[in-house]
Write a protein that holds these residues in place. Sequence first.
Motif, PDB file in Angstrom:
ATOM      1  N   ALA A  90       0.828  -1.203   0.000  1.00  0.00           N
ATOM      2  CA  ALA A  90       0.000   0.000   0.000  1.00  0.00           C
ATOM      3  C   ALA A  90       0.861   1.250   0.000  1.00  0.00           C
ATOM      4  CB  ALA A  90      -0.928  -0.011   1.204  1.00  0.00           C
ATOM      5  N   GLU A  91       1.963   1.231   0.748  1.00  0.00           N
ATOM      6  CA  GLU A  91       2.845   2.403   0.795  1.00  0.00           C
ATOM      7  C   GLU A  91       3.448   2.675  -0.576  1.00  0.00           C
ATOM      8  OE1 GLU A  91       4.423   4.225   3.759  1.00  0.00           O
ATOM      9  OE2 GLU A  91       2.386   3.772   4.389  1.00  0.00           O
ATOM     10  N   LEU A  92       3.700   1.608  -1.334  1.00  0.00           N
ATOM     11  CA  LEU A  92       4.277   1.786  -2.662  1.00  0.00           C
ATOM     12  C   LEU A  92       3.213   2.127  -3.695  1.00  0.00           C
ATOM     13  CD1 LEU A  92       6.579  -1.331  -2.627  1.00  0.00           C
ATOM     14  CD2 LEU A  92       7.317   1.004  -2.486  1.00  0.00           C
ATOM     15  N   PRO A 148      -2.708  -4.608  -5.176  1.00  0.00           N
ATOM     16  CA  PRO A 148      -4.111  -4.189  -5.279  1.00  0.00           C
ATOM     17  C   PRO A 148      -4.425  -2.864  -4.578  1.00  0.00           C
ATOM     18  CG  PRO A 148      -3.878  -5.872  -3.634  1.00  0.00           C
ATOM     19  CD  PRO A 148      -2.521  -5.681  -4.205  1.00  0.00           C
ATOM     20  N   PHE A 149      -3.399  -2.128  -4.167  1.00  0.00           N
ATOM     21  CA  PHE A 149      -3.668  -0.880  -3.437  1.00  0.00           C
ATOM     22  C   PHE A 149      -3.266   0.326  -4.275  1.00  0.00           C
ATOM     23  CE2 PHE A 149      -2.355  -4.152  -0.361  1.00  0.00           C
ATOM     24  CZ  PHE A 149      -3.511  -4.279   0.344  1.00  0.00           C
ATOM     25  N   ASP A 150      -3.472   0.296  -5.594  1.00  0.00           N
ATOM     26  CA  ASP A 150      -2.963   1.395  -6.410  1.00  0.00           C
ATOM     27  C   ASP A 150      -4.043   2.404  -6.757  1.00  0.00           C
ATOM     28  OD1 ASP A 150      -4.295  -0.266  -8.096  1.00  0.00           O
ATOM     29  OD2 ASP A 150      -3.042   0.186  -9.816  1.00  0.00           O
ATOM     30  N   MET A 151      -5.007   2.551  -5.854  1.00  0.00           N
ATOM     31  CA  MET A 151      -6.057   3.546  -6.050  1.00  0.00           C
ATOM     32  C   MET A 151      -5.512   4.942  -6.384  1.00  0.00           C
ATOM     33  SD  MET A 151      -9.251   2.593  -5.579  1.00  0.00           S
ATOM     34  CE  MET A 151      -9.581   3.171  -7.188  1.00  0.00           C
ATOM     35  N   PRO A 152      -4.439   5.422  -5.723  1.00  0.00           N
ATOM     36  CA  PRO A 152      -3.969   6.782  -6.005  1.00  0.00           C
ATOM     37  C   PRO A 152      -3.429   6.977  -7.411  1.00  0.00           C
ATOM     38  CG  PRO A 152      -3.076   6.002  -3.942  1.00  0.00           C
ATOM     39  CD  PRO A 152      -3.714   4.845  -4.590  1.00  0.00           C
ATOM     40  N   VAL A 153      -2.917   5.925  -8.053  1.00  0.00           N
ATOM     41  CA  VAL A 153      -2.373   6.116  -9.395  1.00  0.00           C
ATOM     42  C   VAL A 153      -3.213   5.424 -10.458  1.00  0.00           C
ATOM     43  CG1 VAL A 153      -0.002   6.527  -8.749  1.00  0.00           C
ATOM     44  CG2 VAL A 153      -0.785   4.201  -9.041  1.00  0.00           C
ATOM     45  N   GLU A 190     -11.705   2.545  -3.093  1.00  0.00           N
ATOM     46  CA  GLU A 190     -11.169   3.336  -1.986  1.00  0.00           C
ATOM     47  C   GLU A 190     -11.759   2.929  -0.630  1.00  0.00           C
ATOM     48  OE1 GLU A 190      -8.760   5.347  -2.394  1.00  0.00           O
ATOM     49  OE2 GLU A 190      -8.699   6.299  -0.434  1.00  0.00           O
ATOM     50  N   ASP A 191     -13.073   2.744  -0.568  1.00  0.00           N
ATOM     51  CA  ASP A 191     -13.671   2.426   0.729  1.00  0.00           C
ATOM     52  C   ASP A 191     -13.316   1.013   1.166  1.00  0.00           C
ATOM     53  OD1 ASP A 191     -15.175   1.620  -1.439  1.00  0.00           O
ATOM     54  OD2 ASP A 191     -16.986   1.383  -0.254  1.00  0.00           O
TER      55      ASP A 191
END
Lengths: 390, 351
Positions: free
Chosen positions: B217-219, B223-228, B322-323
Amino acid sequence: MTTLDRRDQIAWITSQAAEARVNLEFESEGMTLNIGPQHPATHGTLRFVVQLDGEQVVACEPVMGYMHRGYEKLCEVRTYLQITTLINRIDWLGSFANEVPFILAAEKLMEIEAPPRAQWIRTILFEMSRIANIVLFLGEMGLQLGAITPTFFAFRDREFVLNQIEAVTGGRFHPNFDRIGGLKDDLPKGWVEDTKAVMKKIRVFCDEIEELLMGNEIFQARTRGIGIIPGQVAQQFGLTGANLRASGVDWDLRRDAPGPLAWPEVEWKVWTHPDGDSFARYWVRLQEVRESTLIIDQLLDGLPAGPIMAKVPRIIKVPEGEAWVSTENPLGEMGYYIISKGGLEPFRCKIRSASFSNVSVVPWVMRGVYVPDVITILASLYFILGDIDR
Amino acid sequence: MSTVFAVELAWWQATAVKLAVVSLLVPAAALILGYVFLLKMMSHMQSRLGPMEAGPHGTLQLVADGIKFIQKEDLFPNNADRFVFKIAPIVVLVSTFLLWVVLPAGPDLVVEQLDPGIFYALAVSSLSVIGVLMAGWASANKYSLLGGLRAAGQLIAYELPMVLAVFGVVIQAETLDLQGIVSAQATQEIFGFGGLGNPFILTQAVGFLIFLAAVQAELTQPPFDMPVAESEIVGGYQVEYTGFRFLFFFMGEFATAFVFAGIASVLFLGGWSLPPFLMDLLGIDQGSNIMNLVGPAVLFLKIMFVSFLIFWVRFTYPRFREDQLQAFAWKVLIPLSLANIVVTGVMKVLL
């Protein structure tokens, strides 16, 4: 303040504070976001004007026409044979399927019937372009949800199908193979066996996708219950194809109005799903690809011998009259309404394409979802831009 | 550092060498991970043909990419806050540089051995949030604003499980110092058996998994690439960046993946040390000079293993909404890591 005693003051201040807090929580300045005209999720130059409250969609309005090419007008100044080179560019991923209803409409006007072998090969190529189209959807939807691997698997396996289409027609994207009264050529040698091997590969691809993507918890969490279109609403908006069948409506022109094509000759099943959400649309399409491979296998087994071209006049002149023919294309019902006043060109040609109607449900289905769900729903409705702007 | 090469260096000379090494390590790490995982592993997994063409077996592809990036025009959006826009990728990269400072690769091979080592590492790793927010805000673009805000929410949410996952290790090792954690793993025993030492992955497997998820998620990787999310908000906070500035973000991402894999292997896989039975077999002492040569190689192998896990997940999974992503952090990872801390504490007291 003198008229209020202390208790009233406290009550008044508390109510004000509560109101302020409610306002803080539930009211925010809206934001207009343009998804498109250039955006990976729109598959081309289509624009969605989205009104956002935070990340929640208040309204979503599709703006079409960025790549309108005026096909209906162009058809009026071209001969029937020239028109086939235009119309297979409408839905460029399943191009052969676009040619068939037009040719059938012209044949209906001229009262010509293609020989059975031609109809069977037409049906086979029709189903192959359906596979080439929907296989790409199966991968592309993964890409929209962030999984890149299925896309490349889809491109790999689509290549095999395109190779087979190329071996017959000479074209991968634009076959121009259908003629009034039959087909241009017969199948090449050894093609039947190769195609059967390819169909086996496609079935393996379907199993892979089922494990890799549909079995994934994140994929299910992203698609289940997202963008629900009930059957009645779907019918009201004129949805056709897999989008309609995923809403539980059992309607497939291949079974219900096959025309002269060969679908009634083989055993197959129309898949429906009761849920009407994004997952259901994906599931139905996956089952359809499987079913198509089975249809092709059966058609190849029972391929009748004989000529592939009926007796047709050398210069095609269509008698006066009107004809409407539609077929179940990869994206849904696609039809041509030709008015002829006699002569080389049609007087008027109206094209009914599936995506244009399928996208009409977007403003209804988008209310209240989140931005990521907008992408999921757009991906699952599956439109080809050429099919919207003709 | 000086003893193994049998030269005595002055403080300023040693510092210069360390600075040079660290500043070279960041692009080197980005190149290694980019080549091995992004090009080779991914294209084999996905049956891609492209990354085989440039150079023998595709070796020159990354060089070509780098040259392409440098050649590009340095663009600014019309309404961008120019100074903030310029400096944002550097802020992201600085957090990576600062992380390297405490990563030990041998008994003497560490830039600065800090007593609160892991505390410092986790603190500077969250610096990148500021860079991301700056990039998202300064671009004057709605997509990047959405991406920046999503990134801020996500990085804050996943900072917590990451810190809590490290707690278990710290309780077992009884120190915050990264060198101390390495030597604790090399010398401790599990149930009286000391042949393998006690790499904490054996007793802190839950912590390891939580840490990996938080790293992912920090990177901002799937599966946590919501910001990009490139198919939704077209790259999020990176959307307006071109050329060299984009390369900075890219390098920052991969170098951070490398250094986080390094921290994970120090915390859970025993860092640069070999298992005790192997050291007995080879006749090496834990603190001996030879470990300054063997240690980096051992650590590198472990880093590659952890990076493999990170990138494997990256190439396979679709992304969370996101949620769902926030719910996963607050409702699954944090309770799980708290339970892990309680169990570890109780076991530590009892055993």
